[in-house]
Design an enzyme around this catalytic site. Structure first.
Site, PDB file in Angstrom:
ATOM      1  N   HIS A 153      75.910  81.936  24.823  1.00  0.00           N
ATOM      2  CA  HIS A 153      74.584  81.692  25.476  1.00  0.00           C
ATOM      3  C   HIS A 153      74.310  81.384  26.624  1.00  0.00           C
ATOM      4  CE1 HIS A 153      70.645  79.824  24.580  1.00  0.00           C
ATOM      5  NE2 HIS A 153      70.953  79.039  25.613  1.00  0.00           N
ATOM      6  N   ASP A 197      64.032  72.771  14.884  1.00  0.00           N
ATOM      7  CA  ASP A 197      63.990  73.263  15.984  1.00  0.00           C
ATOM      8  C   ASP A 197      62.759  73.982  16.668  1.00  0.00           C
ATOM      9  OD1 ASP A 197      65.362  73.721  18.833  1.00  0.00           O
ATOM     10  OD2 ASP A 197      65.445  75.664  18.248  1.00  0.00           O
ATOM     11  N   ARG A 202      57.458  71.022  22.355  1.00  0.00           N
ATOM     12  CA  ARG A 202      57.740  70.819  23.550  1.00  0.00           C
ATOM     13  C   ARG A 202      57.080  71.644  24.571  1.00  0.00           C
ATOM     14  NH1 ARG A 202      63.746  71.546  23.418  1.00  0.00           N
ATOM     15  NH2 ARG A 202      63.890  71.068  25.516  1.00  0.00           N
ATOM     16  N   SER A 258      68.608  71.599  21.004  1.00  0.00           N
ATOM     17  CA  SER A 258      68.128  72.860  20.662  1.00  0.00           C
ATOM     18  C   SER A 258      69.074  74.111  20.629  1.00  0.00           C
ATOM     19  CB  SER A 258      66.799  73.142  21.602  1.00  0.00           C
ATOM     20  OG  SER A 258      66.238  74.351  21.321  1.00  0.00           O
ATOM     21  N   LYS A 285      71.007  75.731  17.012  1.00  0.00           N
ATOM     22  CA  LYS A 285      70.989  77.139  16.531  1.00  0.00           C
ATOM     23  C   LYS A 285      72.221  77.867  16.584  1.00  0.00           C
ATOM     24  CE  LYS A 285      67.624  77.754  19.796  1.00  0.00           C
ATOM     25  NZ  LYS A 285      66.676  78.297  20.717  1.00  0.00           N
TER      26      LYS A 285
END
Lengths: 446, 446
Positions: B84, B163, B170, B185, B189
């Site tokens: 990520h 989320d 947000r 968040s 995931k």
């Protein structure tokens, strides 16, 4: 360039200041529904952390005023004056001040509130009077003020709708406690009401929202500043709420206390007049209103006038006139509670502390206030406060007399009251009822 | 005792910690609609100011994971690993890493995102390939990962719906920038995805969300901590985003760069290989994935394996296989832009600074990214970056080549790019591409 709500929230989150257009965009957008609740809620929370400048607060106030109708009282040679209290326990001065000040020739267009949290509300108290109508429309309200000198109603939907909507959102998002937001809410309503003068009773102590005189002073100064910015004659008193005001807390019982005072009665118990503080505070606030209203040259003259209006019965007659004007039933009597209970002292010594908020919450347990907005009030329920701070008490001596329409509410109220009083070996340092007055000239203590 | 959302907001506003039940109440209530958006928005803003503890962040992560479906990859002898990145400009490593790591025998179930703010998104890049489908359902996704080693899709509605809903709120309430909220968040995931290992590319600099290495380190450490708490094998790299990564920023052009690298090509210009940083970062991240996936004993061996898979064409074949598996049209070609423009240097000297965020925003002006969620992307649009930090340039020398489907977008993009580069009298201090690696053992610089 079009403004984006998220950008404005980010700006406040960073601690940057808004310009007038940004505040207008937010308030108008929120009132019209274009800025959704969730964005306003995030902005409000950012304001709680970052605060608002004086200018931002003034703009917010102005936007809320102009979100609805505004009143104007054009009475030749007169200045309409109102009083606002930040709320307390047994705080009943409005019921004395409105008739007293009106009897002195100052128009008093009073828009009052309901009980909030542990504090009582003028509207709930007046509704203890059978038939009394606090929901007059604005035309009827204006007519009464112009023709009879005063009327007392609740905030209508036409006045500051932005504040009504914002307040409801703040209530459920834990964003009530913010000095600029509190100030804008109070001042927008009072300014929309069309008064030329305003006397503020900013309370501090165990029974007030502000716990210390220092916090109250900050709030009071901000309120005075906004008032002056809008051309209002304004003064604020910082007053102690370390113990319930007067002898009673409730609705029917507080109206009775006011009627007694308006008729010149006292409430002697053990050499102390338990009505003394209610009377004193009412006189000080009313006298200040006379000065702002141009009906007296100084506080001393005003005070003498007020005392004379109480003595002569003129204020009492004005009170009965208000009741009649607002629909009280002919020959009305205040409701009385069917049941009572007593809380006694657990020891001997001096009353060293009263957790005044607990007394207010005990009143709610008895039915004198609301847990939720939709609750019905038992107007006859209430508390008779039998001791004052510093008083000597013996073990087993009654501290409170509880009044209610049902017996099953006494357990909860008794538990709260039992822990609300601390008996100590010596009396506490005395706290003056009136701590300071804030005027355009500065802060005057005592 | 029933929990009141306003009480929980007040608690966080005061800086107090929630217990697990309170976090669960808020997240579940919000997902089901019982806790309204406006209360969640106020809570989120309070979190931005007061933060969350490690425990609160872990509970929030867990609640979001369990708000939807979770995947599991039971492949004998294998550990599924994902990567990520926190987002950058020209950050295209996923397109190299997924086939490279899968070719090495590590299953890579990759759930990627779209462009956000000024940064690009893997899904948008893949969609530049005609026919490429990033919306496979979870069954098809799982099947591809198990049978072919990898697949790349977008987050589906079944994965972490809490989320998805929270992120959308947000985004419009300026509450994105909060380390615990970002961490929960990202990690929810990745954990719901069912991976056993995770490599993080936490970027800092003018083109990243975190502007300094210090901020990025805090974020990275928190992410690693949450991952470990959930039993994940995890490591994070802190990498520089002071200039666009590689030669291109856009969609089609970035896919082309990756395809070139996968085929062993370089991009020589003035003695510099403009693909070197993309290749280097991809190799470092992929090697770390091999180690976490148990396919290599250490980073050095893993690196050698990755280099060999690039050299042999195995990674390139895996890339073409991914395209075929996910619906790319036979004989597909990347779309090419019909128009181009050039931005030249305003002076002579050294490239002293690149405001990388401006480069990303210029890409949006060209159509390579979205202003609003509903905007369509011009996949052929993009920017060719012709200079690197520290390079010597002459006045009038091209700095950027702009590509777009329409000519009218060049003015806005050119204006942004012209102010994005600062030419100075001497080269800036070099910033290493890879600043540090954070593992369970600590922080290793360089």
């Amino acid at each position: 360039m079009s403004l984006l709500p998220a950008e404005l929230i980010r700006k406040k989150r960073r601690g940057e200041a808004h310009d007038r257009g940004e505040i207008e965009f937010l308030v108008r957008g929120f009132t019209s529904g274009e800025v959704p609740d969730y964005q306003m809620a995030a902005w409000l929370m950012a304001v709680c952390f970052r605060s608002l400048s004086s200018a931002e607060t003034a703009w917010l106030t102005e936007c809320m005023i102009h979100s609805g109708q505004t009143l104007e009282f054009k009475i030749p040679g007169k200045i309409a004056v109102d009083k606002h209290s930040t709320g307390g326990v047994g705080d009943k001065t409005s019921l004395i001040i409105a008739p007293l000040t009106a009897a002195a020739g100052v128009p008093v267009p009073m828009m009052a509130g309901r009980g909030l949290g542990h504090t009582g509300g003028t509207l709930d108290k007046l509704e203890a009077i059978p038939g009394f109508n606090v929901r007059l429309n604005l035309d009827a309200f204006k007519k009464l003020v112009v023709e009879t000198g005063t009327a007392i109603i609740g905030q209508t939907k036409e006045i500051c709708p932005a504040d009504l909507k914002l307040y409801a959102l703040r209530d459920v998002t834990a964003t009530i406690d913010s000095i600029p937001l509190i100030c804008a809410s109070i001042m927008s309503k009072k300014l929309a009401e069309g008064v030329g003068g305003l006397v503020l009773d900013v309370k501090f102590g165990s029974g007030a929202f502000m716990k210390t005189a220092q916090e109250a002073e900050v709030l009071a100064k901000t309120l005075v500043e906004i008032g002056r910015f809008h051309g209002l004659k304004i003064t604020a008193f910082l007053t102690s709420m370390e113990q319930p005001l007067g002898r009673f807390a409730g609705n029917s019982v507080e109206v009775q206390e006011c009627m007694d005072i308006l008729q010149g009665r006292t409430c002697e118990d053990g050499g102390v007049d338990f009505y003394a503080d209610t009377r004193e505070l009412s006189l000080r606030l009313a006298a200040a209103m006379l000065v702002l209203g141009g009906q007296a040259a100084d506080a001393q003259t005003a005070r003498a006038t007020c005392e004379e209006l109480l003595r002569s019965g003129a204020a009492w007659r004005k009170f009965r006139e208000i009741c009649e004007n607002q629909g009280a039933k002919p020959g009305w009597e205040l409701p009385r509670a069917g049941h009572e209970a007593v809380v006694t002292s657990p020891g001997s010594g001096y009353v060293a502390q009263i957790l005044c908020e607990e007394v207010g919450l005990a009143g709610i347990e008895l039915g004198a206030g609301r847990r939720r907005a939709e609750d019905e009030i038992d107007h006859a329920a209430g508390i008779e406060v039998l001791v004052k701070l510093g008083q000597k008490v013996e073990k087993g001596q009654p501290l409170f007399r509880l009044l209610a329409g049902r017996k099953d509410v006494f357990a909860g109220a008794t538990a709260r009251l039992a822990k609300s009083v601390r008996i100590g070996p010596k009396p506490p340092a005395p706290v003056p009822l009136i701590h300071a007055q804030i005027t355009e000239q500065g802060v005057f203590y005592g």
